[in-house]
Design a protein around this motif. Structure first.
Motif, PDB file in Angstrom:
ATOM      1  N   PRO B 183       0.815  -1.230   0.000  1.00  0.00           N
ATOM      2  CA  PRO B 183       0.000   0.000   0.000  1.00  0.00           C
ATOM      3  C   PRO B 183       0.841   1.269   0.000  1.00  0.00           C
ATOM      4  O   PRO B 183       0.456   2.277  -0.585  1.00  0.00           O
ATOM      5  CB  PRO B 183      -0.819  -0.119   1.286  1.00  0.00           C
ATOM      6  N   GLY B 184       1.993   1.223   0.652  1.00  0.00           N
ATOM      7  CA  GLY B 184       2.803   2.435   0.738  1.00  0.00           C
ATOM      8  C   GLY B 184       3.994   2.455  -0.193  1.00  0.00           C
ATOM      9  O   GLY B 184       4.841   3.348  -0.101  1.00  0.00           O
ATOM     10  N   ALA B 185       4.106   1.490  -1.075  1.00  0.00           N
ATOM     11  CA  ALA B 185       5.253   1.442  -1.981  1.00  0.00           C
ATOM     12  C   ALA B 185       4.868   0.686  -3.237  1.00  0.00           C
ATOM     13  O   ALA B 185       4.462  -0.471  -3.169  1.00  0.00           O
ATOM     14  CB  ALA B 185       6.437   0.758  -1.305  1.00  0.00           C
ATOM     15  N   GLY B 186       4.973   1.357  -4.348  1.00  0.00           N
ATOM     16  CA  GLY B 186       4.562   0.751  -5.599  1.00  0.00           C
ATOM     17  C   GLY B 186       5.710   0.069  -6.304  1.00  0.00           C
ATOM     18  O   GLY B 186       6.732  -0.284  -5.687  1.00  0.00           O
ATOM     19  N   VAL B 218      -0.469  -5.426  -2.459  1.00  0.00           N
ATOM     20  CA  VAL B 218      -1.642  -4.957  -3.207  1.00  0.00           C
ATOM     21  C   VAL B 218      -1.356  -4.901  -4.706  1.00  0.00           C
ATOM     22  O   VAL B 218      -0.193  -4.897  -5.133  1.00  0.00           O
ATOM     23  CB  VAL B 218      -2.093  -3.552  -2.732  1.00  0.00           C
ATOM     24  N   PHE B 219      -2.461  -4.846  -5.478  1.00  0.00           N
ATOM     25  CA  PHE B 219      -2.389  -4.768  -6.951  1.00  0.00           C
ATOM     26  C   PHE B 219      -1.605  -5.943  -7.530  1.00  0.00           C
ATOM     27  O   PHE B 219      -0.878  -5.773  -8.518  1.00  0.00           O
ATOM     28  CB  PHE B 219      -1.719  -3.476  -7.418  1.00  0.00           C
ATOM     29  N   ARG B 259      -8.930  -7.915  -1.005  1.00  0.00           N
ATOM     30  CA  ARG B 259      -9.758  -7.191  -1.974  1.00  0.00           C
ATOM     31  C   ARG B 259      -9.291  -7.432  -3.404  1.00  0.00           C
ATOM     32  O   ARG B 259      -8.098  -7.384  -3.701  1.00  0.00           O
ATOM     33  CB  ARG B 259      -9.676  -5.699  -1.658  1.00  0.00           C
ATOM     34  N   GLU B 261      -9.395  -5.770  -6.864  1.00  0.00           N
ATOM     35  CA  GLU B 261      -9.664  -4.406  -7.338  1.00  0.00           C
ATOM     36  C   GLU B 261     -10.594  -4.413  -8.544  1.00  0.00           C
ATOM     37  O   GLU B 261     -10.544  -5.321  -9.376  1.00  0.00           O
ATOM     38  CB  GLU B 261      -8.352  -3.707  -7.728  1.00  0.00           C
ATOM     39  N   ALA B 271      -6.279  -7.828 -10.239  1.00  0.00           N
ATOM     40  CA  ALA B 271      -5.256  -7.138  -9.438  1.00  0.00           C
ATOM     41  C   ALA B 271      -5.761  -7.223  -8.012  1.00  0.00           C
ATOM     42  O   ALA B 271      -6.764  -6.601  -7.675  1.00  0.00           O
ATOM     43  CB  ALA B 271      -5.100  -5.694  -9.879  1.00  0.00           C
TER      44      ALA B 271
END
Lengths: 395, 293
Positions: B183-186, B218-219, B259, B261, B271
């Motif tokens: 969530p805090g780093a892509g 995430v993603f 989740r 997306e 994702a």
């Protein structure tokens, strides 16, 4: 190009009143569609919201006695006090939902044609939609000025006159409309000229087909309308022998309206992006401190501002003229490209989240993308614009 | 005698490259390609021999397997039968291009020079029919990649080769996914500067016989359908230079999909969020060496 008398234009204070009305509608009623997980809004709530838009006079009806007929979106008053209020109202509503704004634009354009002629319309329709575009008419300038032309394509929706009726045959494509449209404003060829007819939606021979699943502007109905020996009384023809001025008026208003909607979407996208980058940390600092993000947001804001200013510059154009049609085509072409770029850049600042439904940015991109291609894509608009240059004096 | 006037068709014909080339000197005829073929065929002919075959295979696969599924997979991604589709790709060898025969399907000569050349060419062809279904297959390769790229023989023998064998020869592919984004780093963590500044929070706590993973990713493309994921975590109490890749199999206690997306495009490929809640990973599932992530 002819401009209106500036002393007649709407004052700043009057404009503010209308804008605050639209802001209230957008923030309370339109916004309520987006409670819960509805990427395009809860469309089941639309009828209620549209009723409100009529009640408060934002939506225009062809009935001159109804609220909004004068001052609503594309109300009759635009010929006296200018287009700025309608442009502003559409932009403000589009900040919340491009689809709802498109509904009001479609209703307004069709209503304005009827109000402009000042004729009594049989059946007193309330919800009306324009039927102009055809499968082979993207549009072409040659066809607009001569519906009978073979090059590049003739208008194929044809009206023929019998003793006291007209008979319509043909098919219109991509008609944007409100739910429960009760009449269509149909531009058809009659002999070698344009005719404008008001056709009830519930009449033998008329078939409405949903255009199907679409990328954006999903709150607004999009239909194909076919006419198979549709018989209508002669009173339903509202032009005075040649409707070309009405065709020009309808195209101009629709293109200006679409550009205003795109500018509103762009403004909302920039606002959302600025908010996001001021709260989102990455690599230990707010992303608004990154040079690449600054560049994206600044470019988006500049484009959105110029798109808005560009469409507002048409506040005092005289409708019905070929020069205004060219201006409108240029606005639809370039204004929406600016808006679309602003939306794209704003979305990019969200990173991957920009493409997820939760953040509302992908809807803005979908909506503005449809505005760019619908009712005249950039490719055809460029041809149209230059053809006005070459052949505009033939009208 | 006056030369007879040529017809327009004859004039046009003479201007085609195959004819015009004949007016050149011998060296010019050698240098100018006068063969009549489509741009696609021409481009393909310029590829190394071992890649040409795969480009054609990928195009055929895209036409016969992706095209008929594309609309359904885009509109109804949740109910789409991804297993049948992935099995079809595996049977064609499209999921084992990260290695050479007998386990993989890549051309040995080409692979020795560039390990991902085949996949890049194939990806282009698959995406001509549907970006989402193409991504579904490519995300698998991304997840599989670390098992090979670790260069660690134990990892390759324990995990990579058996995976390929099952995939290529038993026709029952395990789907892989690559879990790095948080969530805090892509994906910027893959860049040295971005990685150095990233605030990654997925951690691995050493315990007897392995590590306990905690955190969220995430993603993750293909995360919801993956049978195994290669997941990155830092060692508890250490910095980002302790980053380690772990192989986590679906169904282990504490590992679940969160989740999924709702995406704007490429909807056939999910994702998803992957949640690691006290997930025990045995030491044998460390990909490569500790701190080599």
């Amino acid at each position: 190009m002819n401009r209106m008398d500036s002393s007649q234009l709407m004052s700043f204070d009057e404009l503010k009143q209308f804008e605050s009305l639209a802001e209230g509608f957008a923030q309370k009623d339109v916004q309520s569609m987006f409670e819960g997980e509805h990427p395009d809004g809860d469309l089941e709530r639309l009828p209620e919201i549209l009723n409100i838009s009529f009640e408060i006079g934002l939506a225009v009806s062809p009935d001159p006695h109804m609220d909004g007929a004068e001052y609503g979106i594309w109300g009759r008053g635009i010929d006296s006090f200018g287009l700025l209020s309608s442009i502003s109202l559409l932009s403000i509503i589009a900040e919340k939902c491009g689809g709802v704004a498109m509904l009001l634009n479609a209703q307004g354009v069709a209503s304005n044609i009827l109000l402009h002629t000042g004729k009594n319309i049989p059946g007193n329709p309330t919800r009306v939609a324009l039927c102009l575009q055809e499968s082979n008419m993207p549009p072409y300038f040659e066809t607009v000025i001569n519906p009978n032309t073979e090059e590049p394509a003739p208008v194929e929706t044809v009206a023929s006159k019998t003793d006291d009726t007209y008979v319509l045959n043909g098919e219109k494509h991509y008609s944007y409309s409100m739910p429960d449209t009760d009449s269509y404003v149909v531009m058809a060829k009659i002999q070698d000229k344009w005719g404008c007819f008001v056709v009830p939606s519930k009449i033998d021979g008329l078939t409405v087909t949903d255009a199907g699943r679409r990328t954006g502007l999903r709150a607004c109905n999009l239909n194909h309308i076919s006419f198979n020996n549709v018989r209508i009384p002669k009173e339903t023809r509202i032009d005075s022998g040649d409707a070309i001025k009405l065709v020009i008026r309808a195209l101009s208003l629709n293109w200006i309206g679409m550009s205003a909607i795109a500018a509103g979407i762009a403004k909302a996208a920039v606002d959302a992006a600025k908010q996001y980058v001021s709260e989102r940390y990455q690599g230990g600092k707010l992303i608004q401190e990154h040079a690449a993000v600054k560049s994206l947001i600044a470019g988006a804001e500049a484009n959105a501002r110029n798109a808005m200013n560009s469409v507002r510059s048409l506040l005092d154009v005289e409708l019905n003229s070929i020069e205004t049609l060219k201006e409108s085509a240029m606005e639809k072409h370039s204004g929406i490209i600016l808006s679309a770029q602003a939306v794209t850049d704003s979305l990019q600042s969200f990173g991957g989240y920009g493409y997820m439904e939760d953040f509302g940015m992908e809807k803005k991109l979908r909506d503005v993308t449809v505005l760019k291609s619908a009712s005249g894509s950039p490719y055809f608009l460029k041809q149209f614009i230059y053809d006005v240059e070459l052949k505009g004096d033939r009208i | 005698m006056k030369k007879p006037e040529r017809t327009l068709e004859e004039k046009i014909d003479s201007l085609y490259m195959r004819k015009a080339r004949n007016n050149l000197d011998m060296l010019g005829r050698m240098l100018v390609d006068g063969r009549e073929m489509s741009i696609w065929d021409h481009d393909t002919s310029t590829l190394p021999r071992g890649v040409r075959k795969w480009r054609k295979k990928a195009r055929d696969f895209a036409r016969t397997e992706i095209r008929p599924r594309a609309v359904e997979a885009d509109i109804e991604p949740y109910s789409f039968d991804h297993k049948t589709f992935i099995r079809a790709a595996a049977n064609k060898g499209l999921l084992s291009l990260l290695f050479i025969p007998p386990f993989g399907s890549a051309n040995s000569m080409v692979f020795s020079k560039n390990a991902v050349y085949h996949i890049a060419v194939v990806a282009e062809e698959l995406a001509t029919e549907d970006g989402g279904l193409a991504l579904m297959l490519l995300a698998h390769n991304l997840g599989l990649g670390p098992l090979l790229l670790s260069g660690n023989l134990l990892t390759i023998i324990r995990h990579f080769l058996p995976h390929l064998y099952k995939n290529r020869w038993l026709g029952s592919p395990d789907v892989m996914a690559f879990a790095i984004t948080e969530p805090g780093a892509g994906s910027d963590v893959e860049d040295p500067e971005g990685g150095a500044q990233a605030k990654l929070v997925t951690t691995a706590r050493p315990v007897k016989g392995g590590y306990i993973l905690n955190g969220n990713k995430v993603f993750i493309s293909g995360g919801a359908i993956a049978d195994s994921v290669t997941v990155y975590a830092k060692i508890e109490g250490e910095g980002l230079d302790s980053w380690t890749c772990f192989l986590v199999k679906k169904g282990v206690k504490g590992f679940f999909v969160g989740r999924r997306e709702k995406k704007m495009g490429q909807r056939a490929s999910d994702a998803s969020e992957l949640v690691f809640d006290d997930v025990f990973v045995p030491k044998r599932n460390i990909v490569g060496k500790l701190r080599s992530g």
